[in-house]
Design a protein around this motif. Structure first.
Motif, mmCIF file in Angstrom:
data_model
loop_
_atom_site.group_PDB
_atom_site.id
_atom_site.type_symbol
_atom_site.label_atom_id
_atom_site.label_comp_id
_atom_site.label_asym_id
_atom_site.label_seq_id
_atom_site.Cartn_x
_atom_site.Cartn_y
_atom_site.Cartn_z
ATOM 1 N N SER A 89 0.146 0.130 -4.815
ATOM 2 C CA SER A 89 0.847 0.914 -3.797
ATOM 3 C C SER A 89 2.356 0.681 -3.818
ATOM 4 O O SER A 89 3.150 1.613 -3.659
ATOM 5 C CB SER A 89 0.279 0.583 -2.414
ATOM 6 N N THR A 107 -1.622 5.037 0.259
ATOM 7 C CA THR A 107 -1.482 3.633 -0.108
ATOM 8 C C THR A 107 -2.675 2.825 0.400
ATOM 9 O O THR A 107 -3.476 3.316 1.201
ATOM 10 C CB THR A 107 -0.191 3.025 0.461
ATOM 11 N N SER A 109 -2.358 -0.032 2.053
ATOM 12 C CA SER A 109 -1.961 -0.904 3.168
ATOM 13 C C SER A 109 -0.973 -0.174 4.060
ATOM 14 O O SER A 109 -0.208 0.686 3.595
ATOM 15 C CB SER A 109 -1.325 -2.202 2.652
ATOM 16 N N THR A 112 2.872 -0.942 2.975
ATOM 17 C CA THR A 112 3.537 -0.161 1.936
ATOM 18 C C THR A 112 3.881 1.238 2.430
ATOM 19 O O THR A 112 4.909 1.805 2.057
ATOM 20 C CB THR A 112 2.672 -0.068 0.661
ATOM 21 N N PRO A 169 -1.591 -4.363 -2.701
ATOM 22 C CA PRO A 169 -2.045 -4.813 -1.381
ATOM 23 C C PRO A 169 -3.244 -5.757 -1.430
ATOM 24 O O PRO A 169 -3.329 -6.696 -0.636
ATOM 25 C CB PRO A 169 -2.380 -3.507 -0.665
ATOM 26 N N LYS A 172 -2.078 -9.205 -1.709
ATOM 27 C CA LYS A 172 -1.529 -9.739 -0.457
ATOM 28 C C LYS A 172 -2.657 -10.107 0.511
ATOM 29 O O LYS A 172 -2.618 -11.165 1.156
ATOM 30 C CB LYS A 172 -0.590 -8.717 0.188
ATOM 31 N N TYR A 173 -3.680 -9.250 0.592
ATOM 32 C CA TYR A 173 -4.821 -9.580 1.450
ATOM 33 C C TYR A 173 -5.510 -10.857 0.970
ATOM 34 O O TYR A 173 -5.944 -11.690 1.773
ATOM 35 C CB TYR A 173 -5.832 -8.431 1.449
ATOM 36 N N ILE A 250 -7.672 -3.818 6.392
ATOM 37 C CA ILE A 250 -7.434 -3.051 5.163
ATOM 38 C C ILE A 250 -7.569 -1.569 5.493
ATOM 39 O O ILE A 250 -8.665 -1.055 5.704
ATOM 40 C CB ILE A 250 -8.427 -3.457 4.064
ATOM 41 N N TYR A 252 -6.098 2.473 4.579
ATOM 42 C CA TYR A 252 -5.445 3.354 3.615
ATOM 43 C C TYR A 252 -4.772 4.501 4.368
ATOM 44 O O TYR A 252 -5.442 5.461 4.751
ATOM 45 C CB TYR A 252 -6.460 3.944 2.637
#
Length: 291
Positions: A89, A107, A109, A112, A169, A172-173, A250, A252
């Motif tokens: 993303s 995306t 997340s 982003t 993402p 990052k998660y 999470i 989108y």
């Protein structure tokens, strides 16, 4: 009709009706033709006769499901799609910053999409949360590796695949989940350090699909990906589902690009994604749930 040019000498040499006819020709100039019957006209298009051809930038984890939904839409409406881009993303947002022509951005997340919004790259009025997903730890199909908690990750032998958190993402998660048990130093999931027990075994992937592939090929023993990735890649299976509270939700988000010249058509496709029964069945088949 093309423009007619004539000299003064030619005009004087002619008389009567003939001169009037030439004068009419001299003063005439081609006007924009009216749209042909059956042509597609969409608000914001540069030319009314253009067939609608949408350019989508979508999170890498949508790579398998999105083409099926696009095919459904083309069949029902005639709208076509350019070469849809599936990347991390963050990379997609950077391409938009660089001036890439885009109609729709989706995306993996909220963060982003926030970046895209702050840069003026999307039409905020069209932004909506589309899907949710789960973060899972996967192993190769048939592997005897067991992971019964996040705390057990250091006990797994071999490399650990995680997406690059600045662009992916899922990475990052993953770091947020590891931080929840003290294995990463920054609870936000970025710009931190891994615990020494795993630091030397982290394999950083350019996208979540790459992380999944590394596990399937045996290059990594386990990897952090989405539930939907298990549906789209052969050779991996879920070893452990990370607790929802271990990381940020999470989600989108999707939105129409601020620079889209086919904004109305782009918004209509986003609506189709969220309401059409056949499209909803495709998302569910690949492990996505509506937000």
């Amino acid at each position: 009709m093309s423009r007619v040019s004539c000299s003064r000498r030619e005009f004087v040499a002619l008389g009567g009706v003939a001169a009037a006819a030439v004068l009419a020709g001299c003063s005439s100039q081609t006007e924009t033709d009216a749209p042909a019957a059956g042509s597609t006209s969409v608000e914001g298009d540069t030319t009314a006769d253009d067939v609608v051809n949408l350019q989508i930038f979508a999170a890498n984890s949508l790579e398998k499901a999105m083409p099926d939904v696009e095919a459904l839409y083309t069949e029902q409406t005639g709208v076509t799609f350019a070469d849809t881009q599936y990347k991390g993303s963050g990379d997609l947002v950077e391409q938009m910053r660089g001036g890439a022509p885009v109609d729709i951005l989706i995306t993996a997340s909220a963060g982003t999409m926030d970046d895209a919004s702050e840069a003026g790259l999307i039409d905020d009025d069209t932004r909506q949360d589309m899907f949710t997903n789960e973060l899972v730890i996967v192993r190769a199909t048939g592997s005897d590796v067991t992971v019964d908690s996040l705390e057990a990750v250091p006990s797994v032998e071999g490399n650990i695949a995680i997406g690059e958190p600045g662009a992916v993402p899922a990475g990052k998660y993953a770091n947020q989940a590891l931080a929840s048990v003290g294995l990463y130093s920054n609870a936000e999931g970025e710009d931190g350090e891994y615990d020494p027990s795993i630091a030397g075994r982290i394999s950083v992937a350019d996208k979540v699909g790459t992380a999944a592939q590394w596990v399937s090929t045996g290059d990594c023993t386990i990897g952090f990906v989405y539930t939907s990735d298990v549906y789209r890649y052969d050779g991996i299976e879920v070893a452990y589902t990370c607790p929802a509270e271990s990381h940020k939700p999470i989600v989108y988000p999707g939105a129409v690009s601020a620079s889209s010249k086919q904004a109305k058509a782009a918004a209509e496709f986003l609506d189709f994604c969220m309401t059409n029964e056949d499209a909803l069945a495709v998302w569910a088949e690949y492990g996505f749930e509506l937000a």
